[in-house]
Structures are given as structure tokens and as C-alpha cells.
Design a protein around this motif. Structure first.
Motif, PDB file in Angstrom:
ATOM      1  N   GLY A  30      -4.745  -8.242  91.402  1.00 35.72           N
ATOM      2  CA  GLY A  30      -3.375  -8.616  91.070  1.00 35.72           C
ATOM      3  C   GLY A  30      -2.918  -9.754  91.963  1.00 35.72           C
ATOM      4  N   ASN A  31      -1.640 -10.035  91.919  1.00 35.96           N
ATOM      5  CA  ASN A  31      -1.069 -11.152  92.674  1.00 35.96           C
ATOM      6  C   ASN A  31       0.447 -11.086  92.532  1.00 35.96           C
ATOM      7  N   ASP A  32       1.150 -11.178  93.622  1.00 39.01           N
ATOM      8  CA  ASP A  32       2.619 -11.194  93.722  1.00 39.01           C
ATOM      9  C   ASP A  32       3.158 -10.082  94.606  1.00 39.01           C
ATOM     10  N   ILE A  91     -18.098  -2.579  82.028  1.00 37.27           N
ATOM     11  CA  ILE A  91     -17.099  -3.337  82.788  1.00 37.27           C
ATOM     12  C   ILE A  91     -17.046  -2.819  84.225  1.00 37.27           C
ATOM     13  N   ALA A  92     -17.546  -3.640  85.155  1.00 32.35           N
ATOM     14  CA  ALA A  92     -17.569  -3.238  86.564  1.00 32.35           C
ATOM     15  C   ALA A  92     -16.238  -3.504  87.253  1.00 32.35           C
ATOM     16  N   GLY A  93     -15.499  -4.514  86.795  1.00 29.39           N
ATOM     17  CA  GLY A  93     -14.227  -4.859  87.418  1.00 29.39           C
ATOM     18  C   GLY A  93     -13.481  -5.870  86.573  1.00 29.39           C
ATOM     19  N   VAL A  94     -12.202  -6.037  86.883  1.00 26.10           N
ATOM     20  CA  VAL A  94     -11.357  -6.973  86.137  1.00 26.10           C
ATOM     21  C   VAL A  94     -10.585  -7.844  87.126  1.00 26.10           C
ATOM     22  N   VAL A  95     -10.723  -9.158  86.969  1.00 24.60           N
ATOM     23  CA  VAL A  95      -9.925 -10.083  87.775  1.00 24.60           C
ATOM     24  C   VAL A  95      -8.696 -10.453  86.956  1.00 24.60           C
ATOM     25  N   ALA A  96      -7.564  -9.880  87.313  1.00 24.40           N
ATOM     26  CA  ALA A  96      -6.290 -10.176  86.650  1.00 24.40           C
ATOM     27  C   ALA A  96      -5.487 -11.118  87.538  1.00 24.40           C
ATOM     28  N   ALA A  97      -4.843 -12.104  86.931  1.00 21.99           N
ATOM     29  CA  ALA A  97      -4.232 -13.200  87.681  1.00 21.99           C
ATOM     30  C   ALA A  97      -2.932 -12.836  88.376  1.00 21.99           C
ATOM     31  N   ASN A  98      -2.274 -11.759  87.943  1.00 19.59           N
ATOM     32  CA  ASN A  98      -1.069 -11.320  88.661  1.00 19.59           C
ATOM     33  C   ASN A  98      -0.878  -9.823  88.469  1.00 19.59           C
ATOM     34  N   ASP A  99       0.141  -9.277  89.100  1.00 17.85           N
ATOM     35  CA  ASP A  99       0.349  -7.831  89.050  1.00 17.85           C
ATOM     36  C   ASP A  99       0.745  -7.345  87.667  1.00 17.85           C
ATOM     37  N   GLY A 100       1.440  -8.191  86.913  1.00 23.97           N
ATOM     38  CA  GLY A 100       1.830  -7.796  85.566  1.00 23.97           C
ATOM     39  C   GLY A 100       0.628  -7.639  84.653  1.00 23.97           C
ATOM     40  N   THR A 101      -0.269  -8.638  84.655  1.00 22.86           N
ATOM     41  CA  THR A 101      -1.474  -8.540  83.831  1.00 22.86           C
ATOM     42  C   THR A 101      -2.412  -7.473  84.377  1.00 22.86           C
ATOM     43  N   GLY A 102      -2.398  -7.287  85.700  1.00 21.70           N
ATOM     44  CA  GLY A 102      -3.192  -6.213  86.292  1.00 21.70           C
ATOM     45  C   GLY A 102      -2.686  -4.850  85.850  1.00 21.70           C
ATOM     46  N   PHE A 134      19.095 -23.447  90.148  1.00 22.83           N
ATOM     47  CA  PHE A 134      17.888 -22.672  90.449  1.00 22.83           C
ATOM     48  C   PHE A 134      17.440 -22.054  89.138  1.00 22.83           C
ATOM     49  N   LEU A 135      16.462 -22.682  88.488  1.00 20.11           N
ATOM     50  CA  LEU A 135      16.065 -22.333  87.129  1.00 20.11           C
ATOM     51  C   LEU A 135      14.703 -21.646  87.132  1.00 20.11           C
ATOM     52  N   MET A 136      14.698 -20.349  86.815  1.00 16.05           N
ATOM     53  CA  MET A 136      13.483 -19.539  86.842  1.00 16.05           C
ATOM     54  C   MET A 136      12.939 -19.315  85.430  1.00 16.05           C
ATOM     55  N   PRO A 137      11.631 -18.972  85.310  1.00 14.18           N
ATOM     56  CA  PRO A 137      10.973 -19.045  83.999  1.00 14.18           C
ATOM     57  C   PRO A 137      11.008 -17.808  83.118  1.00 14.18           C
ATOM     58  N   ASP A 138      10.962 -16.611  83.709  1.00 18.59           N
ATOM     59  CA  ASP A 138      10.776 -15.454  82.828  1.00 18.59           C
ATOM     60  C   ASP A 138      11.257 -14.162  83.481  1.00 18.59           C
ATOM     61  N   LEU A 139      11.312 -13.136  82.633  1.00 17.83           N
ATOM     62  CA  LEU A 139      11.673 -11.792  83.076  1.00 17.83           C
ATOM     63  C   LEU A 139      10.466 -10.859  83.046  1.00 17.83           C
ATOM     64  N   ALA A 140       9.293 -11.389  82.652  1.00 13.69           N
ATOM     65  CA  ALA A 140       8.082 -10.568  82.607  1.00 13.69           C
ATOM     66  C   ALA A 140       7.698 -10.110  84.002  1.00 13.69           C
ATOM     67  N   SER A 141       7.965 -10.942  84.998  1.00 12.10           N
ATOM     68  CA  SER A 141       7.762 -10.570  86.387  1.00 12.10           C
ATOM     69  C   SER A 141       9.118 -10.232  86.995  1.00 12.10           C
ATOM     70  N   THR A 142       9.176  -9.117  87.722  1.00 17.41           N
ATOM     71  CA  THR A 142      10.453  -8.667  88.298  1.00 17.41           C
ATOM     72  C   THR A 142      10.889  -9.498  89.494  1.00 17.41           C
ATOM     73  N   GLN A 174      -5.105   0.208  91.483  1.00 18.17           N
ATOM     74  CA  GLN A 174      -5.297  -1.249  91.571  1.00 18.17           C
ATOM     75  C   GLN A 174      -6.014  -1.551  92.871  1.00 18.17           C
ATOM     76  N   TYR A 175      -6.979  -2.488  92.837  1.00 16.39           N
ATOM     77  CA  TYR A 175      -7.758  -2.744  94.042  1.00 16.39           C
ATOM     78  C   TYR A 175      -7.037  -3.660  95.031  1.00 16.39           C
ATOM     79  N   ASN A 176      -6.494  -4.788  94.544  1.00 18.82           N
ATOM     80  CA  ASN A 176      -5.838  -5.696  95.482  1.00 18.82           C
ATOM     81  C   ASN A 176      -4.656  -6.403  94.845  1.00 18.82           C
ATOM     82  N   THR A 177      -3.909  -7.101  95.676  1.00 15.67           N
ATOM     83  CA  THR A 177      -2.844  -7.998  95.233  1.00 15.67           C
ATOM     84  C   THR A 177      -2.765  -9.122  96.261  1.00 15.67           C
ATOM     85  N   ILE A 178      -1.815  -9.982  96.113  1.00  9.67           N
ATOM     86  CA  ILE A 178      -1.630 -11.087  97.056  1.00  9.67           C
ATOM     87  C   ILE A 178      -0.228 -11.009  97.652  1.00  9.67           C
TER      88      ILE A 178
END
Length: 353
Positions: free
Chosen positions: A255-257, A225-236, A40-48, A271-275
Motif C-alpha cells: 500500500g501507500n499513504d 498469486i504469491a503477492g500483490v503490489v498495490a500502488a496505494n492503500d485504497g487499491t490495496g 487549495f484544489l484537491m482531486p478526489d474523495l476516493a482517498s480519505t 496488509q504487508y506494508n504501506t508508505i
């Protein structure tokens, strides 16, 4: 010793060697699956999420499916070369399947080809591998994730009659899943009527790099800047930190995650939203698929992506309005883990117990 005896002994040795090879075969014969190994090989520690959710969920499901099996877990910490070494090590240890969330989707093609040459199945996990046909792919629908978070933000801004443009903070340029999320975001942002002021592909999904880039955009587009679409919670989270460091009001940020920190930021209004894409779903599904391959079976996909049999689950967008139900009533999160310190009062206001 006579030549006939030598020949007989040689033949016996070859026969015994063949039997031993069959007994330890890691291919599709399925022999010895009950005591097999899976990587089970995972990619990074940037996301918890990988340490806190993916790993324990996968290991628990594998234990349920095969009590005698061994899970070899490794995290590459955003290093594609390190992940290649980890995969090679797993193959040396005789794994019968590899569940792989690639650091670099293109570089992961080598891992797929090397494993398959040894009759070891590769299950792409969360992130697809476009340049090599994995044996299976398990994920939430990443393109839909991008579309959902962006459309949710656009709808909110229109409802609030917001003025200005948008920033788009994408994920890693080496991650094919980030590319799908990016495509989904554009499908909502491009026709929205809001100007896309600038966008950025965040190396290795690092929140600090997202924060640095957003800081520059705050200076360049001050007050626009009215809003920011960030691809995940870390970048958000990095985006929100940039606005706070600049002493500026934080606009709606996606966000996302559904990380704990993201839930806390939504509760606090930062933060406005996540997934919501419960890790339990994909981790357990990948364990089931891996176990089938380990037994010599070839599970059929529910759909196909990049010519790979796939199972793509549907995510749920989460805002303050449905957070209590989606994340807490469902059991995905516990109030004791989220509603601590300064968040306790806001949780009570939202009915989170």
C-alpha cells in the motif's frame, strides 16, 4: 462642459483606475498579500487523506503564515471538468496562488496556462503536471515510493521462499504521479525473479475497481498469486477485499499513504506494508511556497522535475516490524484512533499505546 474639462476628468478617471488596479493586483508585485486568497484544489474523495489531513494541515500553516489570508478549498471528486471549473472560480475570486493536486495531469495543463496568463502562480501538489510548467512542485518522491513498496514485498517473499507470481495494481492512468509510482514498482518487480502475472491501471484510484479486477485474476491464476503490489492503500484495500470475498488466503499486499485503515490492516496481518509520507510535511511545505509566491517572490527548487522547480521528500516504508515507531512514536497517528475494537489486542502485542 468644455473639451478641456472633459479631457481632464477622463485623465483623472484613468489614473484612479490604474491606482485601483495596482492595489488589487494579483501578480508578482506582492501588494495586499496579507489579506490575499489562495486556492487549495484537491482531486478526489476516493482517498480519505485530502479531507482528513491535507486540507487541515494546509489551512493551519497558512493561518500561521498569514492570519489575514483566505484559503479557498475545493475537492473535484475525480472530475477533471469540475476541477477546471473550480480553478476558474478561484481565479474569478482573485486568488494570488493555486495549490493544485490534479485529477487529470494532462488536463491540468489548461489550468496552469490560464492561471499564469493572469499572473497567478500554480504549485503542483503531490501529482506533477508534465504538459505545462507549473511554478513549483511539492511532493514525496513518487518513483521512490513505488520502488520501496515493491522491493519490500519482493524481499519478504524471497525470505519466505514464496512460490508463484505477482499482480500489480497501479493507480489512475490520468495521474502522472501514478505513472512515476508504476515506474518505481517495475524497477523492483521486473528483475525480481517473480513472474508478473498481470497488471492493471485503476481508473480514478477507485478501490472498488481494483477489487473487481483482482477478483478476476484470482479466478484466472488460482493458487499462483504469491503477492500483490498495490500502488496505494485504497487499491490495496480493494485487493484484500477481493481475496476475502473469494474465500482465499490473502497474500502479502502493499500500500501507500499510511491511512488509518491501512495501519489497522497491517496490525491485523491483512496488509504487508504501506508508505509513511506525513501529510504535514508536504501540506506545510506547499503553504510556505504559496505564501512566497503571494508576496511576489520566486522560491528556488531543491531539484527539478518536468522542468519545474521542485521539492521532493523521501518516504519511509512501513511494515508490522517498524509500524509502532514510524507511525505512533513519531506522533503521526494516535493509538486512540487506530487501536479500537478488534484491533486493541493486536496493538498491545505490538507495544502500541
Amino acid at each position: 462642459m468644455k473639451k478641456a474639462q472633459v479631457a481632464a476628468l477622463a485623465a483623472l478617471a484613468l489614473a484612479l483606475s490604474a491606482c485601483a488596479s495596482e492595489a488589487g493586483d494579483t501578480g508578482t508585485a506582492g501588494g495586499g498579500a496579507e489579506s490575499a486568497k489562495v486556492a487549495f484544489l484537491m482531486p478526489d474523495l476516493a482517498s480519505t487523506r485530502y479531507e482528513l489531513a491535507d486540507r487541515p494541515r494546509f489551512e493551519a500553516k497558512m493561518k500561521e503564515l498569514c492570519s489575514g489570508c483566505t484559503v479557498i478549498y475545493q475537492n473535484a471528486d475525480s472530475d477533471a471538468a469540475k476541477q477546471q471549473q473550480q480553478a476558474n472560480s478561484a481565479l474569478t475570486q482573485g486568488v494570488k496562488a493555486i495549490v493544485l493536486d490534479p485529477v487529470d495531469s494532462a488536463a491540468a495543463a489548461t489550468i496552469v496556462k490560464t492561471a499564469q496568463a493572469q499572473n497567478v502562480a500554480v504549485i503542483a501538489y503531490d501529482r506533477p503536471i508534465p504538459d505545462a510548467k507549473a511554478d513549483y512542485y511539492v511532493s514525496f518522491d513518487n518513483e521512490k515510493i513505488g520502488a520501496l513498496i515493491a522491493q519490500s514485498l519482493v524481499d519478504h517473499l524471497k525470505k519466505e521462499k514464496a512460490e508463484g507470481g505477482l499482480l500489480q495494481v497501479n493507480g489512475s492512468p490520468t495521474d502522472a504521479a501514478a505513472g512515476l509510482i508504476k515506474k518505481g514498482i517495475h524497477s523492483a518487480v521486473d528483475p525480481s525473479g517473480f513472474e508478473l502475472l498481470a497488471e492493471y491501471d485503476t481508473p480514478d484510484w477507485q478501490p472498488e475497481k481494483a477489487q473487481q479486477w483482482v477478483s478476476g485474476q484470482i479466478t484466472q491464476f488460482k493458487g499462483k498469486i504469491a503477492g500483490v503490489v498495490a500502488a496505494n492503500d485504497g487499491t490495496g484495500g480493494g485487493t484484500i477485499a477481493a481475496f476475502k470475498a473469494a474465500g482465499e488466503k490473502v497474500p502479502p499486499v502493499t500500500g501507500n499513504d499510511a491511512e488509518v485503515a491501512a495501519a489497522q490492516r497491517i496490525i491485523a496481518g491483512d496488509q504487508y506494508n504501506t508508505i509513511s509520507k506525513p501529510i504535514k510535511i508536504v501540506a506545510e511545505a506547499s503553504a510556505v511556497v504559496a505564501w512566497e509566491f503571494m508576496q511576489g517572490k520566486k522560491p528556488a527548487g531543491k531539484t527539478t522535475l518536468y522542468d519545474t522547480p521542485s521539492e521532493l521528500f523521501t518516504p519511509t516504508v512501513v511494515t508490522k516490524e517498524n509500524l509502532a515507531e514510524v507511525l505512533f512514536t513519531s506522533g503521526e497517528m494516535k493509538a486512540a484512533d487506530v487501536c479500537t475494537g478488534n484491533y486493541a489486542a493486536a496493538c498491545a502485542d505490538l507495544g502500541i499505546k
